[in-house]
Design an enzyme around this catalytic site. Sequence first.
Site: not given
Length: 344
Positions: A11, A71, A89, A94, A124, A184, A257
């Site tokens: 992307r 990313k 993230h 995490q 969002r 979404r 997650d």
Amino acid sequence: MRHESRRTERRAALVPEDARRLIASGVHLTVEESPQRVFPVHAYADAGCAITQPGSWASHCPATDIVLGLKELPDEPADLMHRHIFFGHAYKGQPEAPRLLRRFEAGGGTLLDLEQLVDAEGHRIAAFGYWAGYTGAALAVLQHRGELTAPLAFSSREELRRRLGPGRRRGGGVTAVVIGADGRSGRGACDALRTAGIEPTRWGPDHTQDLDRDALLAHDILVNTIGSDRPVPPFLTKADLDNERRRLSVIADVTCDVGSELNTLPVYDHITDWNNPVERLREGPRPLDIIAIDNLPSLVPAEASRAFSADLWPLLLSLREGSEVWDRCRAAFRHAVASLGGRG
């Protein structure tokens, strides 16, 4: 806009036509070459972008520049001095979050996390959610049919549609539940299931607040598209998977997650990927598989990028004057760094 170091990330945060709009508004935009990006670099050059080598942001960009990506960053440089925009993230506990935040702290840089691009109500306003839900549900259907092969190699929504139906519809008797069906991601998941001839059971907040685990286990396919910003009772536990009445055979966890205390499906301990998209959780006559890929929309990179870029480019313009949207991103970053204390 940097090259993505992950080889399966195809992307772009900005597509060429929106890059042209930014440049027409007075933004100077440099785009790194990228062998896997779905849009060729000459399209950005034609839009007026400067072109440079992959990874050059780390050594050649002034500290005042903004580095845009999607990313994770490469491991070097260890100290991050720029303002970076990408999906970090890093705010849900995490495992890798402290290390990333320490890199920003050491270099004096800032993470403007794309997950924090929200309005005053917390919704969002730039997200890949629809395509994450669509592809997650599509992969779950193909796995349930025994038709999912690795490594994954899709290129567009039309290819997925051909694989799902309408000529190949085999949805009769197959049941699927979508958690978060009104969001979404949930809408995308429901659309993919309907393309496959499966009318989904739609679950919203009322269902998760008073959760019926037996009802979840009674479906063939579960698609989870909803995350949580606070610890909640899990939707399923490992013990639930051993329920003798379980019909469930495929889970697609779009939220991914894993490793966080906010994980609502703590039945697996690592994400899957394009080379190994499926993890078997239970063997035997009633097998159970999970798909937990954290860049699902990259399977339909052009469509996903265009939708996201259309939301993002006007927000990027507002960076010059300042806006409440970006102020919320900065505040979330500062809070996360301040919360590190002596951790990690």
